[in-house]
Motif scaffolding. Structure first.
Motif, PDB file in Angstrom:
ATOM      1  N   HIS A 193       0.870  -1.172   0.000  1.00 18.55           N
ATOM      2  CA  HIS A 193       0.000   0.000   0.000  1.00 18.55           C
ATOM      3  C   HIS A 193       0.911   1.226   0.000  1.00 18.55           C
ATOM      4  N   ILE A 194       1.017   1.891  -1.130  1.00 16.06           N
ATOM      5  CA  ILE A 194       1.978   2.985  -1.284  1.00 16.06           C
ATOM      6  C   ILE A 194       1.329   4.324  -0.947  1.00 16.06           C
ATOM      7  N   GLY A 195       1.879   5.008   0.039  1.00 15.43           N
ATOM      8  CA  GLY A 195       1.454   6.359   0.352  1.00 15.43           C
ATOM      9  C   GLY A 195       2.071   7.349  -0.627  1.00 15.43           C
ATOM     10  N   ILE A 196       1.285   8.330  -1.038  1.00 12.38           N
ATOM     11  CA  ILE A 196       1.757   9.364  -1.961  1.00 12.38           C
ATOM     12  C   ILE A 196       1.702  10.694  -1.223  1.00 12.38           C
ATOM     13  N   ALA A 197       2.831  11.146  -0.713  1.00 11.29           N
ATOM     14  CA  ALA A 197       2.855  12.416   0.012  1.00 11.29           C
ATOM     15  C   ALA A 197       2.431  13.534  -0.924  1.00 11.29           C
ATOM     16  N   ALA A 198       1.376  14.248  -0.556  1.00 14.47           N
ATOM     17  CA  ALA A 198       0.781  15.258  -1.439  1.00 14.47           C
ATOM     18  C   ALA A 198       0.602  16.572  -0.700  1.00 14.47           C
ATOM     19  N   GLN A 199       0.975  17.666  -1.347  1.00 13.06           N
ATOM     20  CA  GLN A 199       0.722  18.996  -0.797  1.00 13.06           C
ATOM     21  C   GLN A 199      -0.700  19.399  -1.144  1.00 13.06           C
ATOM     22  N   THR A 200      -1.476  19.763  -0.142  1.00 13.98           N
ATOM     23  CA  THR A 200      -2.869  20.153  -0.348  1.00 13.98           C
ATOM     24  C   THR A 200      -3.099  21.521   0.281  1.00 13.98           C
ATOM     25  N   PRO A 201      -4.243  22.167  -0.002  1.00 13.08           N
ATOM     26  CA  PRO A 201      -4.546  23.435   0.678  1.00 13.08           C
ATOM     27  C   PRO A 201      -4.592  23.304   2.193  1.00 13.08           C
ATOM     28  N   ASN A 202      -4.761  22.071   2.695  1.00  8.50           N
ATOM     29  CA  ASN A 202      -4.812  21.836   4.135  1.00  8.50           C
ATOM     30  C   ASN A 202      -3.473  21.446   4.726  1.00  8.50           C
ATOM     31  N   GLY A 203      -2.422  21.383   3.893  1.00  4.41           N
ATOM     32  CA  GLY A 203      -1.124  20.943   4.377  1.00  4.41           C
ATOM     33  C   GLY A 203      -0.759  19.596   3.778  1.00  4.41           C
ATOM     34  N   LEU A 204       0.310  19.011   4.303  1.00  4.61           N
ATOM     35  CA  LEU A 204       0.820  17.744   3.781  1.00  4.61           C
ATOM     36  C   LEU A 204      -0.072  16.587   4.206  1.00  4.61           C
ATOM     37  N   MET A 205      -0.542  15.812   3.227  1.00  6.50           N
ATOM     38  CA  MET A 205      -1.323  14.607   3.496  1.00  6.50           C
ATOM     39  C   MET A 205      -0.715  13.445   2.725  1.00  6.50           C
ATOM     40  N   VAL A 206      -1.060  12.226   3.143  1.00 10.31           N
ATOM     41  CA  VAL A 206      -0.508  11.035   2.497  1.00 10.31           C
ATOM     42  C   VAL A 206      -1.653  10.108   2.094  1.00 10.31           C
ATOM     43  N   PRO A 207      -2.323  10.374   0.962  1.00  4.92           N
ATOM     44  CA  PRO A 207      -3.324   9.433   0.464  1.00  4.92           C
ATOM     45  C   PRO A 207      -2.648   8.140   0.026  1.00  4.92           C
ATOM     46  N   VAL A 208      -3.427   7.059   0.007  1.00  8.36           N
ATOM     47  CA  VAL A 208      -2.843   5.727  -0.147  1.00  8.36           C
ATOM     48  C   VAL A 208      -3.360   5.048  -1.417  1.00  8.36           C
ATOM     49  N   VAL A 209      -2.417   4.524  -2.199  1.00  7.69           N
ATOM     50  CA  VAL A 209      -2.730   3.657  -3.342  1.00  7.69           C
ATOM     51  C   VAL A 209      -2.628   2.221  -2.842  1.00  7.69           C
ATOM     52  N   ARG A 210      -3.770   1.587  -2.659  1.00  5.63           N
ATOM     53  CA  ARG A 210      -3.789   0.245  -2.080  1.00  5.63           C
ATOM     54  C   ARG A 210      -3.520  -0.819  -3.141  1.00  5.63           C
ATOM     55  N   HIS A 211      -2.818  -1.850  -2.708  1.00  9.26           N
ATOM     56  CA  HIS A 211      -2.480  -2.994  -3.557  1.00  9.26           C
ATOM     57  C   HIS A 211      -1.816  -2.551  -4.861  1.00  9.26           C
ATOM     58  N   ALA A 212      -0.745  -1.802  -4.711  1.00  4.17           N
ATOM     59  CA  ALA A 212       0.017  -1.375  -5.887  1.00  4.17           C
ATOM     60  C   ALA A 212       0.591  -2.574  -6.633  1.00  4.17           C
ATOM     61  N   GLU A 213       0.785  -3.689  -5.921  1.00  8.40           N
ATOM     62  CA  GLU A 213       1.355  -4.883  -6.562  1.00  8.40           C
ATOM     63  C   GLU A 213       0.422  -5.470  -7.610  1.00  8.40           C
ATOM     64  N   ALA A 214      -0.858  -5.128  -7.565  1.00  9.42           N
ATOM     65  CA  ALA A 214      -1.844  -5.711  -8.477  1.00  9.42           C
ATOM     66  C   ALA A 214      -2.278  -4.734  -9.561  1.00  9.42           C
ATOM     67  N   ARG A 215      -1.553  -3.634  -9.752  1.00 11.52           N
ATOM     68  CA  ARG A 215      -1.981  -2.588 -10.694  1.00 11.52           C
ATOM     69  C   ARG A 215      -0.978  -2.431 -11.835  1.00 11.52           C
ATOM     70  N   ASP A 216      -1.512  -2.205 -13.057  1.00  9.42           N
ATOM     71  CA  ASP A 216      -0.648  -1.872 -14.186  1.00  9.42           C
ATOM     72  C   ASP A 216      -0.379  -0.364 -14.143  1.00  9.42           C
ATOM     73  N   PRO A 217       0.478   0.156 -15.047  1.00  8.24           N
ATOM     74  CA  PRO A 217       0.836   1.583 -14.932  1.00  8.24           C
ATOM     75  C   PRO A 217      -0.337   2.537 -15.072  1.00  8.24           C
ATOM     76  N   TRP A 218      -1.302   2.216 -15.940  1.00  6.76           N
ATOM     77  CA  TRP A 218      -2.441   3.118 -16.124  1.00  6.76           C
ATOM     78  C   TRP A 218      -3.358   3.092 -14.902  1.00  6.76           C
ATOM     79  N   ASP A 219      -3.604   1.895 -14.377  1.00  2.00           N
ATOM     80  CA  ASP A 219      -4.427   1.787 -13.180  1.00  2.00           C
ATOM     81  C   ASP A 219      -3.763   2.485 -11.997  1.00  2.00           C
ATOM     82  N   THR A 220      -2.433   2.344 -11.893  1.00  2.40           N
ATOM     83  CA  THR A 220      -1.707   3.031 -10.821  1.00  2.40           C
ATOM     84  C   THR A 220      -1.819   4.536 -10.973  1.00  2.40           C
ATOM     85  N   ALA A 221      -1.662   5.024 -12.217  1.00  2.00           N
ATOM     86  CA  ALA A 221      -1.759   6.467 -12.464  1.00  2.00           C
ATOM     87  C   ALA A 221      -3.158   6.987 -12.124  1.00  2.00           C
TER      88      ALA A 221
END
Length: 567
Positions: free
Chosen positions: A431-459
């Protein structure tokens, strides 16, 4: 004895109905004030509803799984006094024979009637004022399971304001969410108890009102803190609305909040670090129109953006009014004075989490340069041939895939370390966290099961969760549960940086910007597209050798990108 009808309260901005998840009481039960009576679910969270009165359950309206309208009768009680309804109709649905526990969803907040003041007598009608000139004390309700205190983020009213029932008073923040508190009564604010940034105890005094009727307290206390001179907008975090239950049938009309003597409402523009205040319906409409809400002046309370503000923004061609106080003087004008800003709300939570990570984790940082010429050629080729439904690929899906493959040889790096218990939990899923700058500050939304995704699905998933974090619509499970994190500054990536590990993870990877450089290849000076990859590891778990092997594996995969999907 009287009858009291408890109606389904507004449990979120723009929510017209909610699903009944479970009952905790049945017909014939005697319940205490603030006892949990039911769980309901909105599209945001599961919410516990507590009883606004003490009494006996006469009727329970609805079955688990049923959608109920906000404002419709939910539970009818027999109470001491006159109650809030004249006669009791027969139950519309029989109550279940036993209480049913919460069956799913995160619990965001308990929606409770405000705690009563000291020395209160039992009230008919669940606390609705009955005589002229009374004092009503609103205490901080329980805004989450096990929460003993909450941070006051900001006020939306000031002393002297006349407020209507259910008008927004303040925001408080727990470790789970930012919660909007609304007024349980109509009246005039006589005291605000607390300053923005202050930790307040559940059950402690929050707002004192003068109301029509006898109120719930004999005399109003003096303000424990001076009121702010202006309302303070929400500064971050997901918002869940906590409202007092609607009054029963036969209530008298409620006075409306003053609007400054009929003067046009002021329009307020959110600052860079503020999350614009708006209902979910307004946010969705803004997304449909492609409008960034932080640029839209709001005319509602505390700068809240309403549908009319979106209309005005579109009509103006997307131009904001001039900001009051903007300097028009010389470029060499002298400036004096200082500005002090209290670090509160989400920004303070971010600061605390960063400090905890650095304090608890001995970091080792490793940087390697990677020739991404072939990767950039492949990326350009794939983007030129993408279908209409496929997203444009940037470098992050390829880095995510390289991490997934490299973790197969070193699964320990995909772990959480509980240093207090001395337990290392290694995860099979990535489960890869993507550190993202937002209007509310730094957040880390999560891409779950990156091992099961192709590049387009990951994007697509990176764009989805990052977008949700930026516009404030991300759910709690989309902002937690990562096992390893990528932090990228995009085109601002610089030459090198020292990323801070997202505790309790043990590793973080940070790509820097891609730039053309002159390098020596096969004895010749050539121009190649190069990228430095910065990374940090928890040195208690990952040795320097293992960190280098992990990064070198990523390097090999990115320099020969065809191998990313051959493993």
């Amino acid at each position: 004895m009287g009858r009291y009808v408890f109606k389904l309260p507004d449990v979120g901005e723009g929510t017209a109905e909610a699903e009944l998840v479970a009952w905790h009481v049945k017909v014939g039960d005697t319940v205490a004030e603030d006892q949990i009576i039911a769980d309901i679910m909105t599209d945001k969270a599961t919410v516990e509803l507590t009883s606004p009165v003490a009494g006996k359950v006469l009727a329970a309206h609805g079955e688990p799984g049923q959608q109920l309208a906000v404002g419709s009768p939910l539970v009818e009680f027999e109470v001491e006094g006159a109650g809030n309804a004249s006669e009791a109709p027969p139950p519309s649905n029989p109550a279940p024979q036993a209480s049913v526990p919460l069956t799913g969803g995160q619990t965001a907040a308990a929606v409770s009637s405000p705690p009563r003041g000291e020395g209160d007598q039992p009230k008919a009608g669940g606390g609705a004022p009955a005589a002229a000139g009374g004092n009503f004390v609103f205490k901080l309700p329980d805004v989450g399971e096990g929460t003993a205190e909450a941070e006051l983020v900001g006020w939306h009213v000031k002393v002297g304001d006349a407020v209507s029932e259910d008008q927004l008073l303040a925001e408080v923040m727990t470790d789970k969410a930012t919660v909007e508190l609304t007024s349980p009564v109509a009246g005039t604010v006589v005291a605000l108890h607390g300053d923005a940034g202050q930790q307040l105890a559940v059950g402690g005094l929050l707002v004192s009102f003068t109301v029509e009727g006898k109120g719930n307290r004999g005399e109003a206390p003096p303000p424990s803190n001076p009121a702010p001179q202006a309302s303070v907008p929400l500064t971050g975090g997901q918002t869940v609305s906590v409202s007092s239950p609607p009054r029963g049938e036969g209530d008298h009309p409620k006075p409306k909040a003053k609007d400054g003597g009929g003067a046009p409402a002021a329009r307020t523009l959110s600052t860079r670090n503020q999350r614009p205040l708006a209902s979910p319906a307004v946010r969705q409409r803004a997304r449909d129109l492609g409008i960034e809400l932080q640029f839209v002046p709001g005319s509602g309370p505390a700068g809240r953006i309403e549908h009319g503000d979106l209309d005005a923004w579109v009509a103006s061609g997307g131009h904001a009014p001039s900001v009051p106080g903007a300097s028009t003087g010389s470029a060499y004008e002298r400036h004096e004075g200082t500005t002090e800003t209290r670090i509160i709300g989400l920004r303070r939570k971010i600061a605390e989490k960063m400090a905890e990570s650095v304090r608890r984790i001995p970091h080792i940082t490793y940087v390697e340069e990677i020739d991404v010429t072939a990767l950039e050629e492949l990326r350009a080729h794939l983007n030129s041939r993408k279908t209409k439904d496929q997203p444009k690929l940037n470098v992050l899906p390829f880095i995510a895939r390289a991490m997934v493959v490299a973790l197969r040889d070193q699964p320990t790096i995909n772990s959480h370390y509980d240093d207090e218990a001395g337990v290392l939990t290694t995860h099979a899923a990535v489960h890869i966290g993507i550190a993202a700058q937002t209007p509310n500050g730094l957040m880390v939304p999560v891409v779950r099961h990156a091992e099961a995704r192709d590049p387009w699905d990951t994007a697509l998933e990176i764009a989805r969760v990052s977008g949700a974090a930026k516009d404030g619509s991300a759910k709690r499970d989309e902002l937690s549960g990562s096992t390893i994190t990528i932090t990228s500054l995009g085109t601002l990536g610089g030459v090198v940086h020292t990323p801070i590990i997202n505790h309790p993870e043990v590793a973080i990877v940070g790509p820097n910007k891609i730039a053309e450089r002159v390098v020596v290849k096969d004895g010749q000076m050539v121009v190649r597209k190069m990228m430095n990859l910065s990374s940090s590891f928890d040195h208690r778990i990952v040795d320097g050798h293992d960190a280098a092997v992990f990064v070198q594996r990523i390097k090999g995969l990115l320099e020969h990108p065809a191998t990313l999907w051959m493993n």
